[in-house]
Design a protein around this motif. Structure first.
Motif, mmCIF file in Angstrom:
data_model
loop_
_atom_site.group_PDB
_atom_site.id
_atom_site.type_symbol
_atom_site.label_atom_id
_atom_site.label_comp_id
_atom_site.label_asym_id
_atom_site.label_seq_id
_atom_site.Cartn_x
_atom_site.Cartn_y
_atom_site.Cartn_z
ATOM 1 N N LEU A 59 0.843 -1.190 0.000
ATOM 2 C CA LEU A 59 0.000 0.000 0.000
ATOM 3 C C LEU A 59 0.880 1.243 0.000
ATOM 4 O O LEU A 59 1.982 1.247 0.557
ATOM 5 C CB LEU A 59 -0.904 0.048 1.245
ATOM 6 C CG LEU A 59 -2.066 -0.944 1.294
ATOM 7 C CD1 LEU A 59 -1.616 -2.269 1.873
ATOM 8 C CD2 LEU A 59 -3.239 -0.371 2.095
ATOM 9 N N GLU B 294 1.338 -4.756 4.002
ATOM 10 C CA GLU B 294 0.416 -5.009 5.108
ATOM 11 C C GLU B 294 -0.455 -6.227 4.812
ATOM 12 O O GLU B 294 -0.550 -6.673 3.669
ATOM 13 C CB GLU B 294 -0.476 -3.780 5.320
ATOM 14 C CG GLU B 294 0.341 -2.530 5.652
ATOM 15 C CD GLU B 294 -0.509 -1.279 5.770
ATOM 16 O OE1 GLU B 294 -1.751 -1.371 5.593
ATOM 17 O OE2 GLU B 294 0.062 -0.205 6.029
ATOM 18 N N THR B 295 -1.101 -6.708 5.862
ATOM 19 C CA THR B 295 -2.032 -7.817 5.685
ATOM 20 C C THR B 295 -3.380 -7.270 5.227
ATOM 21 O O THR B 295 -3.909 -6.317 5.803
ATOM 22 C CB THR B 295 -2.210 -8.588 6.999
ATOM 23 O OG1 THR B 295 -0.936 -9.115 7.381
ATOM 24 C CG2 THR B 295 -3.212 -9.730 6.832
ATOM 25 N N VAL B 296 -3.885 -7.842 4.161
ATOM 26 C CA VAL B 296 -5.180 -7.425 3.599
ATOM 27 C C VAL B 296 -6.015 -8.688 3.383
ATOM 28 O O VAL B 296 -5.483 -9.808 3.399
ATOM 29 C CB VAL B 296 -4.992 -6.677 2.258
ATOM 30 C CG1 VAL B 296 -4.129 -5.435 2.438
ATOM 31 C CG2 VAL B 296 -4.383 -7.597 1.202
ATOM 32 N N HIS C 57 -3.852 3.330 -0.165
ATOM 33 C CA HIS C 57 -4.483 2.408 -1.115
ATOM 34 C C HIS C 57 -3.431 1.495 -1.726
ATOM 35 O O HIS C 57 -2.225 1.781 -1.690
ATOM 36 C CB HIS C 57 -5.255 3.168 -2.193
ATOM 37 C CG HIS C 57 -4.386 4.055 -3.041
ATOM 38 N ND1 HIS C 57 -3.672 3.587 -4.099
ATOM 39 C CD2 HIS C 57 -4.110 5.382 -2.951
ATOM 40 C CE1 HIS C 57 -3.002 4.591 -4.655
ATOM 41 N NE2 HIS C 57 -3.246 5.691 -3.979
ATOM 42 N N ARG C 58 -3.910 0.401 -2.301
ATOM 43 C CA ARG C 58 -3.029 -0.595 -2.908
ATOM 44 C C ARG C 58 -2.390 -0.017 -4.172
ATOM 45 O O ARG C 58 -2.973 0.849 -4.833
ATOM 46 C CB ARG C 58 -3.833 -1.860 -3.242
ATOM 47 C CG ARG C 58 -4.600 -2.383 -2.018
ATOM 48 C CD ARG C 58 -3.856 -3.483 -1.338
ATOM 49 N NE ARG C 58 -4.315 -4.740 -1.855
ATOM 50 C CZ ARG C 58 -5.497 -5.301 -1.530
ATOM 51 N NH1 ARG C 58 -6.329 -4.693 -0.694
ATOM 52 N NH2 ARG C 58 -5.820 -6.458 -2.025
ATOM 53 N N ASP D 51 -6.826 -6.089 -6.943
ATOM 54 C CA ASP D 51 -5.437 -5.776 -6.640
ATOM 55 C C ASP D 51 -4.630 -5.771 -7.932
ATOM 56 O O ASP D 51 -5.025 -6.367 -8.922
ATOM 57 C CB ASP D 51 -4.884 -6.842 -5.674
ATOM 58 C CG ASP D 51 -3.689 -6.317 -4.896
ATOM 59 O OD1 ASP D 51 -2.835 -5.640 -5.497
ATOM 60 O OD2 ASP D 51 -3.634 -6.570 -3.686
ATOM 61 N N GLY E 117 1.378 -7.910 -4.435
ATOM 62 C CA GLY E 117 0.803 -8.617 -3.303
ATOM 63 C C GLY E 117 0.866 -10.107 -3.599
ATOM 64 O O GLY E 117 1.432 -10.536 -4.616
#
Lengths: 349, 349
Positions: free
Chosen positions: A5, A15-17, A55-56, A120, A124
């Protein structure tokens, strides 16, 4: 899962999403094998374009299909796939005309409601791919790990460099000058040689990029810019300028350099997203019959054409990746490209 | 001899001037059979461009050779010749590249010291033609008087319309929209049909020009401009815009109309001398992969290609001349074109 992100300029975090899930019948879920950072990702990183909330980020990846929706017919679970930097159906009239970036039903990584919401873009561990049959290109057969970087370039930079050359109309025997020594400019050199150009002038002043330009097929190097650079190109091209000039930067200065380095009746192929130069000067184009052609590169349509040459090693665009990092170090990947310590960084989840 | 001079805006006079004489070894003296008034002659006439003192005007003519210099090898006394709207050697690298308007040794009617000084441009009884072997195209065999208007169009408007179509890359089966219903736009319709376009949309709102557009090959007429005009073109082209758009006016508005009427991945061919619109908007071009190509038309290189079709009557560009006057009435010729009472006026000495 983990994903990258951007929170603010120079603030990149992994980060964990939530894991992606199938949202439309035409989706696929792809486990990312490799992704990368694009020069255009540096715009928000540098604050040139604004970032409104975290945001991603990311839009280039290759991976393996883990699941497909009920309407998917071509893509199969287990396929190794290349994703272009956008989503398209590959069947509409614009796609059939070779302009899949203008797909009537497509869109961009991120969120488009008509494509099933957020998707996405690759920096990731997993991606939901809308319009999977149109967007993804399967690469069947065994894939060696050392082939991955080359395959990954087909998701953007190699196809974009090729688009510059195709848009400029490069033909066998042409003289070609390339403005820009980033990954796209270097791939444009590969493309120009592949299409038969015999004089290829790389406009570069960075020794390590000059070296790669030579490896990729540049026959001459011009380090100068401005008037001196134009004169240097002319001296290598019968005094008139290059037949085709490939603009791979996107600034007003680089476009000016490109236009003035083109011979009368020649063509500029441009793929650098215009940044700070909203207008093209018509008189220098009109008076010398210099054309300008190109735009946001419809790379999806080039993958099948370029794939055999990447797999065979006939072209080696994967060499633009001079740094490889685990996904967790995405922030360092951005910093390395921002500081020009790396041409292009490959990320491995 | 008599020749046309412009003294000031709207002040055109036919006056007695010295006869031209051979000045360089490469000259020819041509007795003018027919000349004409160009849309671009209206710029100084209307005061859009300044007139600094009285000077000769005109740059399109056909005639018969009366004398040649010692170095002339191709052109012969007695030849009926077509002169393009500029002077060129037809041998330099730019001429060989098809861009004779950028001839390394050429120039413009009027005065260029390296071409032997002043050379009249055709709105008079005689012309000294520098670089005669390169500039002039002889038409051997019997010439009927009714063929003269068609041959005269090869000195500018037919070749210029053809250049718009060639620059846009018109191919068999293409959809083509033409912006501009002056003589060049009308000739661009002829050129588009000749190159195989199957949908040809004339953007015109003048009934008599619409009629000629139909005669020349337009399959559809669009009278609207702006957004409505763009939509009308899209409705005729699968909703996406024309494959190729030929811009034959040269204003900011007409170029905008052309760019927006082009489909993604299409090309604008432009030949209208840019007037009041010095810049091209890069974002609408880049985002939709619309190219822009063209410029001041190198018509000298097209004469041989188009000549057989003019002589056979396969194409009839001479129909753009809807008024013919004796040279002595040149002032009325300008007024008629300025007031749009005539599309294009032919002058006979």
């Amino acid at each position: 899962m983990l994903a990258t992100l951007i929170h603010a300029p120079r603030d990149i975090r992994v980060e964990t999403v939530p894991d992606p899930v199938l949202s439309t019948g035409g989706d696929a879920i792809v486990k990312v094998v490799a992704a990368c950072v694009c020069g255009s990702d540096l715009w928000p990183y540098r604050g040139v374009t604004p970032t409104h909330g975290a945001h991603r980020i990311g839009h280039e990846f290759v991976g393996v299909v883990e699941a497909v929706g009920d309407d998917v017919r071509i893509i199969e679970v287990g396929d190794f796939v290349i994703a272009p930097f956008y989503v398209c159906d590959n069947t509409c009239i614009n796609c059939r005309n070779g302009v899949s970036t203008s797909c009537l039903h497509g869109g961009w990584w991120g969120g488009e409601d008509h494509l099933g919401g957020f998707a996405d873009g690759g920096q990731g561990e997993r991606v939901r791919v809308p319009l999977a049959d149109g967007t993804l290109v399967p690469v069947r057969g065994e894939i060696r790990d050392d082939q991955v970087p080359g395959l990954l370039t087909l998701s953007d930079v190699m196809g974009t460099g090729h688009h510059a050359a195709v848009s400029a109309g490069v033909r066998p025997g042409d003289s070609v000058a390339v403005v820009g020594d980033g990954a796209v400019g270097l791939c444009a050199i590969i493309a120009a040689r592949r299409l038969g150009a015999t004089t290829i002038i790389a406009m570069s002043r960075h020794p390590e990029r000059q070296e790669l330009a030579r490896v990729f097929g540049a026959t001459h190097l011009v380090a100068e810019r401005g008037d001196v650079g134009v004169t240097a190109v002319q001296e290598l091209t019968h005094g008139i300028g290059a037949d085709r000039v490939l603009e791979c930067v996107g600034t007003k200065e680089s476009m000016d350099q490109a236009i003035r380095s083109t011979r009368p009746g020649g063509m500029v192929g441009y793929v650098g997203a215009p940044n700070g130069g909203p207008e093209l000067p018509v008189r220098p184009l009109f008076n010398r019959n210099v054309g300008v052609n190109g735009g946001i590169a419809p790379v999806r349509g080039y993958i099948e054409e370029l794939l055999p040459d990447v797999l065979s090693g006939a072209i080696e665009p994967g060499r633009v990746f001079d740094l490889e990092l685990p996904l967790g170090e995405a922030a360092e990947a951005y910093a390395a490209m921002d500081e020009r310590r790396a041409i292009k960084v490959l990320l491995r989840p």
